[in-house]
Design a protein around this motif. Structure first.
Motif, PDB file in Angstrom:
ATOM      1  N   ALA A  36       9.826   4.354 -14.157  1.00 47.69           N
ATOM      2  CA  ALA A  36       8.916   4.810 -13.396  1.00 47.69           C
ATOM      3  C   ALA A  36      10.504   5.154 -11.637  1.00 47.69           C
ATOM      4  O   ALA A  36      11.069   4.513 -11.716  1.00 47.69           O
ATOM      5  CB  ALA A  36       7.821   3.852 -13.073  1.00 47.69           C
ATOM      6  N   PRO A  37       9.985   5.968 -10.806  1.00 44.50           N
ATOM      7  CA  PRO A  37      10.602   5.968 -10.289  1.00 44.50           C
ATOM      8  C   PRO A  37      10.458   5.273  -8.405  1.00 44.50           C
ATOM      9  O   PRO A  37       9.249   4.824  -8.901  1.00 44.50           O
ATOM     10  CB  PRO A  37       9.979   7.678  -9.625  1.00 44.50           C
ATOM     11  CG  PRO A  37       8.522   7.745  -9.482  1.00 44.50           C
ATOM     12  CD  PRO A  37       8.694   7.202 -11.349  1.00 44.50           C
ATOM     13  N   ALA A  38      11.311   5.118  -7.964  1.00 45.01           N
ATOM     14  CA  ALA A  38      11.481   4.182  -7.296  1.00 45.01           C
ATOM     15  C   ALA A  38      10.538   4.486  -5.897  1.00 45.01           C
ATOM     16  O   ALA A  38       9.642   5.480  -6.191  1.00 45.01           O
ATOM     17  CB  ALA A  38      13.026   3.872  -6.597  1.00 45.01           C
ATOM     18  N   TRP A  39       9.568   3.428  -5.945  1.00 45.45           N
ATOM     19  CA  TRP A  39       8.465   3.483  -4.388  1.00 45.45           C
ATOM     20  C   TRP A  39       8.973   4.105  -3.188  1.00 45.45           C
ATOM     21  O   TRP A  39       9.568   3.825  -2.473  1.00 45.45           O
ATOM     22  CB  TRP A  39       8.026   2.365  -4.645  1.00 45.45           C
ATOM     23  CG  TRP A  39       6.862   1.962  -3.253  1.00 45.45           C
ATOM     24  CD1 TRP A  39       6.660   1.770  -1.988  1.00 45.45           C
ATOM     25  CD2 TRP A  39       5.303   2.341  -3.442  1.00 45.45           C
ATOM     26  NE1 TRP A  39       5.851   1.807  -1.182  1.00 45.45           N
ATOM     27  CE2 TRP A  39       5.324   2.115  -1.832  1.00 45.45           C
ATOM     28  CE3 TRP A  39       4.344   2.740  -4.944  1.00 45.45           C
ATOM     29  CZ2 TRP A  39       3.065   2.487  -2.398  1.00 45.45           C
ATOM     30  CZ3 TRP A  39       3.613   2.852  -4.690  1.00 45.45           C
ATOM     31  CH2 TRP A  39       2.752   2.727  -3.229  1.00 45.45           C
ATOM     32  N   SER A  40       8.068   5.928  -3.287  1.00 44.01           N
ATOM     33  CA  SER A  40       8.949   6.635  -1.983  1.00 44.01           C
ATOM     34  C   SER A  40       7.539   7.153  -2.237  1.00 44.01           C
ATOM     35  O   SER A  40       7.707   9.216  -2.129  1.00 44.01           O
ATOM     36  CB  SER A  40      10.105   7.234  -2.471  1.00 44.01           C
ATOM     37  OG  SER A  40      10.252   7.927  -3.743  1.00 44.01           O
ATOM     38  N   PRO A  41       5.838   6.513  -2.017  1.00 45.13           N
ATOM     39  CA  PRO A  41       5.593   8.109  -1.251  1.00 45.13           C
ATOM     40  C   PRO A  41       5.554   9.426  -0.231  1.00 45.13           C
ATOM     41  O   PRO A  41       6.543   7.658   0.893  1.00 45.13           O
ATOM     42  CB  PRO A  41       4.005   7.068  -1.031  1.00 45.13           C
ATOM     43  CG  PRO A  41       4.368   6.080  -1.655  1.00 45.13           C
ATOM     44  CD  PRO A  41       5.639   5.873  -1.935  1.00 45.13           C
ATOM     45  N   ASN A  42       4.463   9.345   0.178  1.00 46.34           N
ATOM     46  CA  ASN A  42       5.163  10.757   1.758  1.00 46.34           C
ATOM     47  C   ASN A  42       4.350   9.002   3.058  1.00 46.34           C
ATOM     48  O   ASN A  42       3.423   8.334   1.924  1.00 46.34           O
ATOM     49  CB  ASN A  42       4.045  11.968   1.904  1.00 46.34           C
ATOM     50  CG  ASN A  42       5.551  12.791   0.867  1.00 46.34           C
ATOM     51  OD1 ASN A  42       6.679  11.963   0.970  1.00 46.34           O
ATOM     52  ND2 ASN A  42       5.268  14.219   1.182  1.00 46.34           N
ATOM     53  N   GLN A  43       4.639   9.081   3.742  1.00 44.91           N
ATOM     54  CA  GLN A  43       3.895   8.545   4.857  1.00 44.91           C
ATOM     55  C   GLN A  43       3.358   9.341   5.969  1.00 44.91           C
ATOM     56  O   GLN A  43       3.791  10.321   6.056  1.00 44.91           O
ATOM     57  CB  GLN A  43       4.868   7.784   5.577  1.00 44.91           C
ATOM     58  CG  GLN A  43       5.538   6.502   4.358  1.00 44.91           C
ATOM     59  CD  GLN A  43       4.822   6.022   4.317  1.00 44.91           C
ATOM     60  OE1 GLN A  43       3.552   5.000   4.325  1.00 44.91           O
ATOM     61  NE2 GLN A  43       4.790   5.686   2.552  1.00 44.91           N
ATOM     62  N   VAL A  44       1.970   8.942   6.222  1.00 42.39           N
ATOM     63  CA  VAL A  44       1.391   9.512   7.110  1.00 42.39           C
ATOM     64  C   VAL A  44       1.553  10.189   8.276  1.00 42.39           C
ATOM     65  O   VAL A  44       0.814  10.667   8.997  1.00 42.39           O
ATOM     66  CB  VAL A  44      -0.624   9.365   7.143  1.00 42.39           C
ATOM     67  CG1 VAL A  44      -1.007   9.277   6.431  1.00 42.39           C
ATOM     68  CG2 VAL A  44      -0.116   7.216   7.013  1.00 42.39           C
TER      69      VAL A  44
END
Length: 678
Positions: free
Chosen positions: A634-642
């Motif tokens: 699974a990819p490194a944790w990197s969701p877009n931030q608000v």
């Protein structure tokens, strides 16, 4: 930066036999253990010390050294302009037209209280110096002068304008004279008024001290002979310069010093000023010099943080930028480094992938430093990064205990020349050799577990034992799900979660991420809609036996042909308070990008109600990745931030392509309050 997949094979020693000699490269001891956790620059006062071999400047502040370097004054004509907010003085058709940006009005000097002897005209070229303070020549004074000149500043920064005001006892309108102001130092006309009794002009010039005189004279572009004109008092104005330089590198580790040097063209003691160093970031003074044309100090902060420093020419050490300063230098941008490391994995066992991301508080591209990630032995797990603020690596866990890792900022070791055989053989070794001259180091971090899961429109299974449907497909093809996102209620497109699915989740200890979507997805605006949807969602959760405190997520789809996505801050606030007041934790599924419709609505709601940020959970569907990532990779944790405060706790990193298994793939932080049926 892109990830660089690597195996995790520690290198202890490399020996190369060349010409009967042995070249050995061993990992040197690590640099000093510098604390690099982020800290506010306001937390500590700095240390100020003298530069090497320097002496303390007399009557000056801590750690301040001064020097006097003579400079030549080269006067140059300045630039006149019309004072802000005033209008050009009208021309007089009976008088020559002089190109001069000046304003005029009928303000006059008051007549003296008693008669006075006729003025004595000085010899040509010598200004009239008043024997009383300049301020006493204002209207209403008892001075006998017929013309007074004032300036709104006696000291001012280079490039800034001074407003000169020449006031006569009577108007020149209808006479053959004009009121003219001259720069006596360069012989330049500053301003001329063909009418009225008061003439005003703004003027700026280069560094130095200049003298100015006003005349009531027949119109002329050159300073008149004093006996042919009424002459004012002389006014002197000094234009000041200030510069500030910082030694390189200006980006250093906590406890390291940066030399600051402020300079000006004339000794500050001669004009009664001081050099005042000011930390703009903390809003506090640092130190000062009462003498010299240059002032230096060594500045040290013991915690990481960025600081903007300015040097002022000020009246006293107690002056502030708002009062008592006359010229400001350029800003010196200094940074004391800090670094943090994030390490996580969705499969914390032998063969699992660990995602490592080091983050510095400065872009290292223009510095001597590099950013790297090291293991417990101090060896780099991958190549160090020379540019940017972040450096990432992926390693594969071996057997045994989960290792610790640290992020380090330092210098790359010097390698042997690549043109030699030894240099070519050692090149790979030095890529992984420990960094030297370490400036900052993070705390040692052991990888934390990321929850890996999926969400689906379809039921996870139709069998309480989980023998059929998506549940076994996901386990066999992608990996065992830690959690599963499912809808609370049946929608036109998707069935709601069933008791069979709940039983299977309990059997396999799979967490449930409850989603609400039983509404018109185009109607995600306004407070009342948010309240109504919250009432429907929490009622459904209670019927299913979901315990209070569990997160319930509202599905806010992106704008499209069938769904406007026109969410607003009122809807977010309505959903938040409706879910919270029912005893559940509010959650929001949407585009976590700061510029998105959801991101802007979210930040609007947080600005209005700051508590929303701390008591809600965000689930971003951006960025949505193209490649296929099963659980083990699974990819490194990197969701877009608000772009504002928000508790980002889940990331839908990959949408279903409709293939088997037909599920979206997600990651979540363990703090997300999921429902674990029993």
């Amino acid at each position: 930066m892109p990830f660089r997949p690597t195996g995790y094979l520690p290198l202890v020693l490399v020996a190369v036999m060349l010409n009967l000699s042995v070249i050995a490269l061993a990992a040197p001891a690590g640099g000093p253990a510098l604390t690099a956790s982020p800290s506010s620059p306001n937390d500590q006062r700095p240390s100020l010390t003298l530069p090497a071999s320097a002496k303390l400047c007399p009557a000056s502040g801590q750690g301040a050294a001064c020097d006097a370097i003579p400079t030549n004054f080269n006067p140059a004509p300045g630039q006149p302009s019309l004072p802000d907010g005033l209008v050009q003085c009208p021309a007089d058709p009976a008088k020559p037209v002089l190109s001069s940006p000046a304003a005029c009005d009928e303000t006059t000097l008051s007549s003296p209280a008693s008669s006075a002897p006729a003025p004595v005209h000085p010899s040509a070229g010598s200004p009239v110096i008043p024997s009383v303070p300049l301020s006493s020549l204002a209207p209403g004074s008892s001075a006998t002068a017929s013309l007074a000149l004032t300036a709104d500043h006696a000291l001012i920064g280079a490039g800034e304008s001074v407003i000169f005001t020449a006031t006569a006892r009577s108007s020149v309108t209808g006479t053959g004279s004009a009121i003219e102001i001259f720069d006596s130092t360069t012989g330049t006309m500053v301003g001329a008024c063909m009418r009225s009794s008061r003439c005003q002009v703004a003027y700026k010039t280069t560094v130095g001290t200049y003298s100015f005189t006003a005349f009531v004279t027949p119109p002329t572009t050159t300073a008149p002979v004093a006996r042919d004109a009424i002459v004012s008092n002389a006014v002197q104005v000094r234009w000041l310069d200030a510069s500030l330089t910082a030694s390189l590198p200006a980006v250093v580790g906590p406890g390291k010093s940066v030399k600051l040097t402020a300079a000006t063209s004339a000794d500050v003691a001669k004009s009664g000023l001081v050099f005042l160093f000011w930390d703009v970031t903390t809003g506090l003074p640092l130190t000062y010099c009462s003498h010299g044309t240059a002032c230096s100090t060594m500045l040290t902060y013991s915690v990481g943080g960025a600081h903007q420093i300015v040097a002022y020419l000020a009246d006293s050490p107690s002056s502030t930028p708002a009062a008592g300063t006359h010229a400001a230098s350029n800003i010196a941008y200094l940074t004391w480094l800090s670094v943090a490391l994030a390490a996580n994995t969705t499969f914390p066992q032998a063969g699992g992938t660990v995602n490592l991301t080091a983050t510095a508080n400065a872009d290292l591209g223009t510095t001597p430093w590099s950013l790297g990630i090291v293991d417990q032995s101090g060896r780099l797990v991958d190549k160090a990064c020379k540019t940017g603020r972040t450096c990432s690596a992926r390693i594969t866990l071996g057997s045994g205990q989960t290792p610790y890792f640290s992020a380090v900022i330092g210098s790359l070791p010097l390698a042997a020349s690549a043109w030699t055989i030894a240099g070519q053989l050692l090149h790979t070794v030095t890529d992984r050799a420990p960094l030297v001259d370490v400036q900052a180091r993070s705390a040692a971090v052991q990888p934390t577990r990321l929850l890996w899961g999926v969400d689906s429109c379809k039921p996870m299974t139709t069998d309480a034992a989980g023998r059929g449907g998506l549940l076994p497909q996901v386990a066999q093809i992608l990996g065992g799900a830690d959690f599963w996102g499912r809808y609370l209620t049946t929608t036109p497109n998707c069935p709601g979660i069933s008791s069979t699915e709940i039983a299977a989740a309990a059997h396999f200890r799979v967490g449930i991420l409850p989603i609400y979507n039983d509404y018109d997805c185009s109607a995600v605006s306004y407070w009342q809609n948010g309240q109504d949807y919250a009432a429907g969602a929490t009622a459904a959760a209670a019927r299913l036996g979901i315990p209070r405190g569990t997160v319930i997520v509202i599905d806010i789809e992106p704008p499209g042909d069938w769904c406007s996505g026109a969410v607003d801050s009122g809807f977010i606030e309505g959903w938040y308070y409706g879910v919270l007041n029912a005893g559940y934790a509010p959650g929001f599924y949407g585009d976590g990008t700061a510029s998105s419709t959801f991101g802007q609505a979210w930040c609007g709601a947080v600005a209005d109600r700051p508590e929303i940020a701390g008591k809600s959970y965000l689930w971003s569907f951006e960025p949505s990745l193209i490649a296929s990532y099963p659980k083990e990779s699974a990819p490194a944790w990197s969701p877009n931030q608000v772009g504002c405060a928000g508790n980002m706790a889940a990331w839908q990193y990959e949408l279903s392509a409709g293939a088997t298994p037909d599920v979206d793939r997600d990651e979540a932080l363990s703090k997300l309050p999921l429902w674990y049926p029993s």
